[in-house]
Write an enzyme that holds these catalytic residues in place. Structure first.
Site, PDB file in Angstrom:
ATOM      1  N   HIS A 367       0.801  -1.213   0.000  1.00 22.08           N
ATOM      2  CA  HIS A 367       0.000   0.000   0.000  1.00 22.08           C
ATOM      3  C   HIS A 367       0.838   1.269   0.000  1.00 22.08           C
ATOM      4  O   HIS A 367       0.446   2.277  -0.566  1.00 22.08           O
ATOM      5  CB  HIS A 367      -1.020  -0.046   1.124  1.00 22.08           C
ATOM      6  N   ASP A 633      -5.428  -7.397  -5.534  1.00 22.66           N
ATOM      7  CA  ASP A 633      -5.629  -8.583  -4.709  1.00 22.66           C
ATOM      8  C   ASP A 633      -5.977  -9.788  -5.560  1.00 22.66           C
ATOM      9  O   ASP A 633      -5.524 -10.894  -5.287  1.00 22.66           O
ATOM     10  CB  ASP A 633      -6.732  -8.326  -3.677  1.00 22.66           C
ATOM     11  N   CYS A 680     -10.390  -1.175 -10.737  1.00 24.63           N
ATOM     12  CA  CYS A 680      -9.749  -0.112  -9.966  1.00 24.63           C
ATOM     13  C   CYS A 680      -8.396  -0.541  -9.400  1.00 24.63           C
ATOM     14  O   CYS A 680      -7.806   0.150  -8.584  1.00 24.63           O
ATOM     15  CB  CYS A 680     -10.662   0.375  -8.846  1.00 24.63           C
TER      16      CYS A 680
HETATM   17  C1  PEP Z   1      -7.171  -4.095  -5.310  1.00 26.50           C
HETATM   18  O1  PEP Z   1      -7.025  -5.041  -4.536  1.00 26.50           O
HETATM   19  O2  PEP Z   1      -6.952  -4.159  -6.526  1.00 26.50           O
HETATM   20  C2  PEP Z   1      -7.608  -2.787  -4.817  1.00 26.50           C
HETATM   21  C3  PEP Z   1      -7.910  -1.827  -5.648  1.00 26.50           C
HETATM   22  O3  PEP Z   1      -7.622  -2.623  -3.474  1.00 26.50           O
HETATM   23  P1  PEP Z   1      -6.329  -2.367  -2.579  1.00 26.50           P
HETATM   24  O4  PEP Z   1      -5.163  -2.178  -3.474  1.00 26.50           O
HETATM   25  O5  PEP Z   1      -6.610  -1.202  -1.724  1.00 26.50           O
HETATM   26  O6  PEP Z   1      -6.249  -3.643  -1.790  1.00 26.50           O
HETATM   27 MG    MG Z   2      -7.760  -4.936  -2.521  1.00 24.32          MG
END
Ligand code: PEP
Ligand code: MG
Length: 768
Positions: A367, A633, A680
């Site tokens: 993150h 993910d 996303c």
């Molecule tokens: C993802 O998992 O692609 C996502 C957009 O969520 P995060 O990166 O915050 O886990």
């Molecule tokens: Mg995610």
């Protein structure tokens, strides 16, 4: 392996780990291995990459006068064979082997049997570890297993010692000549040139930066004041608790106080401060040394003392740190380096001074890297061998394209990077002009580009780059930057700000997604397997009070604007989804009743992030208004590759055919239910994958504001039918590398080379 060998192995690794510099690491290794195995010779030949030769680097049993004086070509001799074949060679009669190379002087001729094993770190052969004996015999299986294990465990330590050696401190009066390049993975693209500031974790004895003190006398006085204060504190606590403590607990305080009173620790630290080291650094180093000494003891009671020293060490360090908190003087161009950078560490540096990030742990999809991309800060993650505490104040270059960090660059190298940096700025200016142009292909296909947000600063950046909506507002980011859960009213204000700034454009707010690698300091979740544990919707369904407050705050913030979309993370089953929907409806009903006027029920969507969701996309789509693929993910779970783990970063492949098939299936199934689908994850922000998902039929792409202009530029430059042809071909390809190469070649041919390939190809600057 026998038990005593395992024990010996543990103590060798421990002891070697404590050695400060490379030569001691090597010398200790050969001495201990020779003694443990009872062989006559143990030697290490280290590979010198610039010369591509094996240097005779340490020995026990051969002629030490030749250490670091002789070498052989990489493919020469039995050592060369071991290195080239990357496997052990075990010979009864070494001289009879055709590859045997006689090296006059080192005294090998007496030894007949030979066992050599390669030392390999991150797929690279660092050298060869050899044992020899006069008696003609094959080393047995146990001995071979032992040597292989020693070598595997030492490889990381040797690599680390080599890296540390490469940036060894200057001898006074001499010009610094040592330079080094460290490899990690690209976290956020771009070049940063600046000075390192080490982000230390409070009271962590391992992350205190090396720093000099300006005024020795003042530093000594400061150190002793702090020691005295801790002593006093402890006496007070012990006094207050005296009646309630059991005798053995009282004894613990006595042990601590005795350690503080005993002048041994303090005088070692004093000595280091007199040499110019600052108190925090000197104290941590001395404490670490004592911890190691106790740990290495056989006696269980004394071994236990290691934890006392550690505890005491941390207390005093915390005191030194707190007493020392003046405002930190950040250099104009700060590059924050740390063992495991976190979002809150970024927040401590004034934004106008923060130009780059380097983290020893973590990977491209951690993150902190995602945040860095959204802020446009060049970042290298997973620089595993970087001796980060030694970098404080040094000039470094962060190459966020190739994942490299340069220490003490030559003026020529510096200049090359400066040129690229200038070019980049110009290029970004060119892209700014796209802001008000629509994202439309040459054959008229309109594709809305939205942004992912989290930080307050993302609002301005997103609007400046022409965002058409927010596809993912990570609500956990404001939660991460606080010291307690924000109240309903605090949340309402934060959400209102987002909704107002983008209205009438839509803002997709994801409910709290904590767990995995995002843990709140005030709500710690400790698990062996956090990505497969209590995260996302699982946490909030177990804590409906948190979920309800959040959803209420969102809906209140939405009053009169009506541009809110709610997104549910980590859904893996229909009952889970239904439970979450029930709570949303309940919160809505309650609010309407409470407020006494009608509130619009927001649009609700589900994130497709776990493989189960791919196969239930239709069932989910039927129950909600839209689906949004979280490819970060989804990729990690489909490929079973931890998104944070630098060791497997190369296996985390967005172009993997399995990932692409899954994305296509989700789009088809969602459309079969006449619902829109967006994406996303970071794949939306990479020009080559963005083109593929457009061809798959995705309705909205949501990405970091930094990537939006690049993606827009690429899409405006091609036709949808061309993208569909590419997609048709990629489904016939069988590996991620093939897909990536094919797509990049296509985009380059279409005239987007500077957007596909980083502006720099790898600058292969030599380390020395
Ligand atoms: C993802 O998992 O692609 C996502 C957009 O969520 P995060 O990166 O915050 O886990
Ligand atoms: Mg995610």
């Amino acid at each position: 392996m026998q038990k005593n060998m395992l024990e010996a192995l543990r103590s060798i690794v421990q002891e070697v780990n404590d050695a400060d510099e490379l030569q001691s690491v090597l010398d200790l290794t050969v001495a201990r291995v020779q003694a443990t195995m009872g062989t006559e010779v143990c030697s290490i030949y280290l590979r010198e990459p610039t010369l591509n030769r094996h240097i005779f680097s340490a020995t026990e049993g051969l002629n030490k006068d030749f250490v670091n004086r002789i070498s052989m070509a990489f493919d020469e001799g039995l050592v060369g064979q071991v290195a080239q074949r990357e496997e052990p060679i075990n010979l009864e009669h070494a001289e009879a082997h055709p590859k045997f190379l006689f090296m006059p002087g080192i005294g090998e001729e007496r030894f007949s049997s030979f066992l050599g094993v390669p030392i390999i770190h991150q797929r690279e052969v660092l050298g060869v570890l050899v044992v020899q004996q006069q008696e003609r015999r094959r080393f047995d299986e146990d001995e071979e297993a032992f040597l292989v294990t020693v070598s595997a465990q030492l490889a990381g330590i040797i690599a680390h010692a080599q890296a540390t050696g490469a940036i060894a401190p200057l001898e006074p009066g001499k010009e610094r000549t040592n330079r080094a390049r460290f490899k990690g993975v690209a976290g956020a693209v771009g070049i940063a040139i600046g000075h390192a500031v080490v982000a230390s974790i409070p009271a962590d004895l391992h992350s205190v930066p090396n720093r000099q003190c300006d005024d020795v006398e003042r530093e000594l006085a400061f150190f002793h004041e702090c020691l005295e204060a801790v002593r006093q504190q402890m006496q007070d606590v012990a006094g207050k608790l005296a009646s309630r403590l059991a005798p053995e607990e009282q004894a613990l305080f006595d042990v601590y106080l005795r350690m503080l009173d005993d002048n041994a620790l303090a005088s070692e630290v004093d000595e280091a401060i007199r040499q110019g080291e600052w108190a925090q650094g000197a104290w941590s180093r001395v404490i670490r040394k004592h911890i190691r000494t106790f740990n290495a003891m056989e006696d269980a009671y004394l071994k236990e003392r290691a934890s006392d020293v550690k505890d005491l060490g941390r207390r005093v360090l915390a005191y030194l740190q707190i007493a020392n908190t003046g405002p930190v003087d950040y250099p104009e161009r700060t590059i924050l380096v740390g063992d495991d950078l976190t979002a809150s560490m970024l927040g401590e540096v004034p934004p106008e001074k923060l130009v780059g990030l380097v983290s020893v742990r973590g990977s491209k999809n951690s993150h902190v890297a995602i945040l860095a991309r959204s802020m446009g800060i060049p970042t290298v993650m997973g620089a595993t061998d970087l001796p980060f505490i030694k970098l404080e104040g040094s000039e470094i270059i962060v190459d966020g394209y190739n994942g490299h960090v340069y220490f003490n660059p030559t003026p020529e190298l510096l200049q090359r990077f400066q040129v690229i940096w200038e070019e980049e700025k110009q290029f970004a200016k060119g892209l700014e002009q796209l802001r008000d142009l629509p994202c439309v292909t040459t054959d008229g296909h309109r594709l809305p580009l939205w942004v992912n947000t989290g930080l307050h600063a993302d609002i301005r950046r997103s609007l400046d780059r022409g965002a058409e909506g927010v596809g993912l507002y990570r609500t956990e980011v404001p939660f991460l930057l606080r010291e307690r859960f924000p109240s309903e009213e605090e949340q309402r204000k934060i959400y209102r700000e987002q909704l107002e700034a983008f209205a009438p454009r839509h803002v997709t707010m994801r409910t709290l997604d904590i767990g995995g690698d995002k843990s709140l300091s005030y709500f710690p979740i400790e698990e062996d397997n956090p990505f497969l544990g209590w995260r996302g919707i699982r946490v909030t369904l177990d804590h409906p009070e948190i979920f309800l407050v959040q959803v209420r705050a969102m809906m209140k913030a939405n009053a009169g604007l009506n541009n809110l979309r709610i997104l549910l993370p980590m859904i893996s089953s229909v009952p889970e989804l239904e439970e979450a929907l029930e709570l949303i409806y309940r919160a809505h009903d309650e609010l309407v009743e409470e407020l006494g006027f009608e509130l619009e029920l927001p649009v609700v969507g589900v994130m497709v992030e776990v493989p189960a969701a791919v196969y239930q996309a239709r069932q989910f789509a039927r129950r909600v208004d839209f689906l949004s693929v979280g490819s970060n993910d989804l990729t990690q779970y489909l490929l079973a590759v931890d998104r944070n783990n630098a060791r497997v970063a190369e296996l985390y492949q967005s172009f993997h055919p399995a990932v692409l098939h899954a994305l296509q299936k989700v789009a088809d199934d969602c459309h079969a239910e006449q619902k829109p689908v967006s994406i996303c994850g970071e794949m939306a922000g990479n020009p080559a994958t963005a083109v593929l998902v457009m061809a798959m039929g995705y309705d909205i792409l949501s990405m970091s504001a930094t990537n939006l202009p690049k993606v827009k530029s690429v899409i405006r430059n091609i036709s949808l039918s061309q993208a569909q042809q590419w997609l048709q071909h990629t489904v016939t390809l069988e590996s991620a590398a093939q897909v990536r190469e094919y797509m990049e070649a296509g985009l380059i041919e279409a005239g987007s080379s500077h957007l596909v390939r980083p502006l720099i190809e790898e600058i292969n600057a030599p380390a020395e």
